[in-house]
Design an enzyme around this catalytic site. Structure first.
Site, PDB file in Angstrom:
ATOM      1  N   ARG A 128       0.800  -1.231   0.000  1.00  0.00           N
ATOM      2  CA  ARG A 128       0.000   0.000   0.000  1.00  0.00           C
ATOM      3  C   ARG A 128       0.828   1.274   0.000  1.00  0.00           C
ATOM      4  O   ARG A 128       0.307   2.343   0.299  1.00  0.00           O
ATOM      5  CB  ARG A 128      -0.971  -0.013   1.177  1.00  0.00           C
ATOM      6  CG  ARG A 128      -1.972  -1.145   1.064  1.00  0.00           C
ATOM      7  CD  ARG A 128      -3.129  -1.049   2.030  1.00  0.00           C
ATOM      8  NE  ARG A 128      -3.839  -2.307   1.974  1.00  0.00           N
ATOM      9  CZ  ARG A 128      -3.607  -3.335   2.787  1.00  0.00           C
ATOM     10  NH1 ARG A 128      -2.709  -3.218   3.753  1.00  0.00           N
ATOM     11  NH2 ARG A 128      -4.269  -4.451   2.658  1.00  0.00           N
ATOM     12  N   THR A 173       1.804  -5.804   4.275  1.00  0.00           N
ATOM     13  CA  THR A 173       1.241  -5.210   3.060  1.00  0.00           C
ATOM     14  C   THR A 173       1.015  -3.708   3.214  1.00  0.00           C
ATOM     15  O   THR A 173       0.726  -3.019   2.246  1.00  0.00           O
ATOM     16  CB  THR A 173      -0.103  -5.870   2.698  1.00  0.00           C
ATOM     17  OG1 THR A 173      -1.010  -5.757   3.807  1.00  0.00           O
ATOM     18  CG2 THR A 173       0.088  -7.336   2.354  1.00  0.00           C
ATOM     19  N   ASP A 314     -14.320  -9.984  13.268  1.00  0.00           N
ATOM     20  CA  ASP A 314     -13.267  -9.447  12.391  1.00  0.00           C
ATOM     21  C   ASP A 314     -13.463  -7.955  12.145  1.00  0.00           C
ATOM     22  O   ASP A 314     -13.215  -7.449  11.058  1.00  0.00           O
ATOM     23  CB  ASP A 314     -13.237 -10.219  11.068  1.00  0.00           C
ATOM     24  CG  ASP A 314     -11.980  -9.933  10.250  1.00  0.00           C
ATOM     25  OD1 ASP A 314     -11.120  -9.180  10.719  1.00  0.00           O
ATOM     26  OD2 ASP A 314     -11.884 -10.449   9.130  1.00  0.00           O
ATOM     27  N   ASN A 401     -13.492  -0.942   4.645  1.00  0.00           N
ATOM     28  CA  ASN A 401     -12.264  -1.725   4.740  1.00  0.00           C
ATOM     29  C   ASN A 401     -11.066  -0.815   4.487  1.00  0.00           C
ATOM     30  O   ASN A 401     -11.114   0.372   4.776  1.00  0.00           O
ATOM     31  CB  ASN A 401     -12.330  -2.925   3.796  1.00  0.00           C
ATOM     32  CG  ASN A 401     -11.488  -4.087   4.292  1.00  0.00           C
ATOM     33  OD1 ASN A 401     -10.278  -4.106   4.114  1.00  0.00           O
ATOM     34  ND2 ASN A 401     -12.124  -5.062   4.934  1.00  0.00           N
ATOM     35  N   CYS A 626      -6.902 -19.895  -2.736  1.00  0.00           N
ATOM     36  CA  CYS A 626      -6.354 -19.181  -3.890  1.00  0.00           C
ATOM     37  C   CYS A 626      -6.965 -19.676  -5.203  1.00  0.00           C
ATOM     38  O   CYS A 626      -7.399 -18.877  -6.032  1.00  0.00           O
ATOM     39  CB  CYS A 626      -4.839 -19.335  -3.955  1.00  0.00           C
ATOM     40  SG  CYS A 626      -3.961 -18.404  -2.687  1.00  0.00           S
TER      41      CYS A 626
END
Length: 699
Positions: A128, A173, A314, A401, A626
């Site tokens: 990011r 990330t 979460d 998010n 994935c």
């Protein structure tokens, strides 16, 4: 983090007076006229306005992102521009320095990330962005390092390891944040059995400065590392699931306030997700899902505010935080604002941590309200799924998010990219397995439930009708109310930028850059790029000319499956950076995807009925997050379309990591030759039909 959400799909910066905006991190903001950084995503001078926005065209495009193998990855960084140079990152934590006027590549820094770490992430090999300060560029890498790079040459000055335990699934990330004399960075892994923390390193030398552990460690491992851990331990069951790490990772938003020398760190969910498994006797479980105000020099806590005590859904507080000065109740307050996943918009005094307001910005059913006296949410019966499945708003993806929201100092509005969908939650204990998801819950999307499923009727009764949508909302943070809302757009669209003359820009999953009037919500223009956008746009000015830049390339948590209506489902999803200016050229759309037929596997790899059944179970446990199934249209290789040579090399790929550089890690530590044989037999079983539009992974 987003591990559970990703599995579902598979089974289906301070508003300080800066010159411009972006989505990563800043140091000495305001130093140059074209310095691009503000966690408010606010650009303070603008030639582009409502009257001429239709004249925006392409100034230049950069499509030289390093992509390993044949797997495209998501692009989530917003660039920074300093002294005419644009700094940005792409997949695998590679840094690019570009001439901001022409797009010419000046240098590229590739940290050579260990491809095995793709297995240790919940949500793709993304990054990011960077921090830039005093001639240095700072980047945190997927495999857990923090590097300081010379801004002129791209030469590495120093590189340090930020990971405390490399046997666990730590990865990074997020963007680092220059905070006074230090650089601060967190990590991810909240679904995968880690213990979260934030670390600081000297910005000149990389020397370790301090580390703040967000949750307590196993008491058997030794004494607490700092006083705040001892304080937090009182809020955990002594018999907590310490072997699962506790979670609480600081995987995204970190903000620095030079006025107070405080660095604000947002923390994530617990591991496992549900408090009933994580801390059976209950307790708030500090400092999960919290805003932490830390002394930037020492790492000691000034204050904390926990948005979601006992988090089981979460509901991270890692979403971007905005600092500004705002008049509330007739008094000018220094505030911090956040719209975390849990669906409430918070305004706090950033010096003291006092809660000033908290109201719902989206549909919320897990809590009735936030009690302003205690600062705690008032839970509903809907929140407790310890004994039976419940439908809860928002979903694990949250009401908001990581795509940044933006605050406009002129309109006094916050623009939030809001996700609107519920989720069903139920308990599903999961033992710890290396580099695997251990979230401890099973989730589903009611919006895609079979209408004839009688078991869903009692779950849906009396609850808001499920939907699967995204909208952009303009929110008044003083009055705590909605001002306007956009039309529905495809789920999981991008971050937001706003300008001082009232424009709001946001990319979307269908491949458009959408431009709104920030006061009314009127759509002024939709620019078709043809590539899905997740990152926030930014703007800058050189030689009296304004540019607007946006990185495009879909992936992240949704790289396993591209839904109908997303640009990535229809067109090639190569990452690209597009820069616009008034009078620029038309956009060149990405090429249409060419369908690949299902290929019959060589007969010698087929197995017995028992082997196929066992292989299917092993595939679901190890591969599906994935690769999905044969209907997949995502960014990872469809294993039902393997060419003959891949079938022949299957064992070497899965057991030995022949494609590890491209992110296909070795699984020889947890899979045997017999396991891989049965997985192969499952994949070799003939598939009768294929519907590329069916969202079969979502349930």
């Amino acid at each position: 983090m987003m591990g559970g959400w990703r599995n579902l799909v598979l089974s289906v910066a301070a508003a300080l007076p800066l010159a411009a905006c972006g989505g990563g991190s800043d140091g000495d903001a305001g130093r140059t006229a074209d310095w691009m950084r503000s966690t408010a995503q606010y650009y303070a001078a603008s030639q582009v306005d409502a009257a001429n926005v239709d004249k925006l065209g392409v100034a230049w495009e950069f499509d030289g992102f390093v992509v390993r193998g044949r797997t495209n990855r998501g692009v989530e960084a917003t660039p920074i521009v300093v002294d005419g140079v644009m700094y940005t990152t792409g997949p695998w934590s590679v840094v690019y320095a570009l001439d901001a006027k022409t797009g010419k590549l000046l240098w590229q820094y590739d940290p050579e990330v260990d491809g095995q770490f793709a297995r240790r992430t919940c949500c793709d090999a993304v990054n990011r962005g960077v921090a830039v300060d005093d001639g240095m560029v700072y980047v945190a890498t997927l495999d857990g390092y923090l590097a300081g790079v010379d801004a002129k040459t791209g030469k590495q000055k120093w590189k340090v390891d930020t990971i405390t335990d490399r046997s666990r699934s730590y990865a990074i990330t997020g963007a680092p944040r220059v905070s006074g004399k230090n650089v601060v960075i967190g990590n991810g892994g909240g679904e995968m059995g880690v213990r979260g923390y934030a670390s600081a390193f000297d910005k000149k030398t990389g020397k370790f400065a301090w580390r703040f552990f967000i949750v307590p460690g196993d008491p058997a491992a030794g004494p607490d590392e700092h006083p705040e851990v001892t304080e937090a331990r009182k809020t955990w069951d002594p018999k907590s699931a310490w072997d699962l790490g506790g979670g609480g990772t600081a995987w995204d938003s970190i903000v620095y306030d030079p006025d107070t020398n405080i660095v604000y760190v947002g923390s994530g969910n617990g591991s496992p997700h549900s408090v009933w498994q994580r801390s059976p006797a209950g307790g708030d479980n500090l400092y999960l899902s919290s805003i932490l105000a830390l002394d930037a020099d020492t790492g000691r806590k000034k204050w904390h505010y926990q948005t979601t005590p006992q988090d089981s859904w979460d509901y991270t507080a890692t979403q971007n935080m905005i600092l500004t000065d705002m008049e509330i109740g007739g008094k000018l307050r220094k505030v911090i604002m956040q719209a975390p996943k849990n669906g409430f918009f918070y305004v706090l005094d950033r010096v003291t941590g006092e809660l000033l307001s908290a109201e719902k910005y989206t549909t919320v059913t897990w809590a009735d309200r936030v009690d302003m006296k205690t600062g705690r949410p008032v839970l509903t019966e809907q929140s407790d799924f310890s004994k039976e499945k419940k439908m809860v708003w928002p979903s694990e993806a949250g009401g908001h998010n990581w795509p940044p929201m933006a605050y406009n100092e002129q309109t006094k509005l916050v623009y939030i990219p809001v996700l609107e969908t519920p989720m069903t939650f139920q308990m599903k204990p999961m033992p710890y397995r290396p580099y695997s998801v251990v979230q401890g819950t099973e989730t589903g999307l009611p919006a895609f439930a079979d209408p004839n499923d009688k078991a869903m009727a009692p779950i849906l009764k009396g609850q808001p009708k499920p939907r699967f949508e995204q909208v952009l909302k303009a929110w008044d943070p003083v009055k705590q109310k909605l001002v306007w809302s956009s039309k529905v757009m495809p789920f999981w669209s991008g971050g937001v930028m706003t300008t001082s003359n009232g424009l709001v820009m946001q990319g979307s999953a269908d491949g458009y850059l959408n431009i709104y009037d920030g006061r009314t919500g009127k759509v002024l223009r939709r620019v078709n790029i043809g590539t899905g956008i997740m990152a926030a746009p930014m703007a800058y000015e050189i030689d009296g000319e304004q540019y607007v830049a946006v990185a495009a390339g879909f992936g992240g948590a949704f790289n396993s499956y591209f839904m109908p209506g997303w640009a990535a489902a229809e067109r090639e999803n190569h990452p690209r950076l597009i820069v616009f200016k008034l009078g620029g050229a038309p956009v060149k759309l990405a090429a249409l995807r060419k369908p690949m037929p299902l290929l019959p596997a060589p007969a010698k790899f087929r197995g017995t009925t028992a082997q196929v059944a066992r292989g299917g179970q092993l595939f679901a446990e190890n591969c599906a997050r994935c690769h999905g199934d044969s209907t997949g249209s995502g960014g990872y290789p469809n294993l039902w379309k393997m060419p003959p040579e891949t079938h022949e090399a299957f064992n070497n790929i899965v057991l030995d990591g022949a494609f590890a550089y491209a992110g296909m890690a070795a699984f020889g530590d947890i899979l045997s030759k017999e396991d891989v044989r049965d997985i192969h037999a499952y994949l070799a079983e003939p598939v009768a039909t294929e519907d590329p539009t069916a969202p079969t992974r979502i349930h």
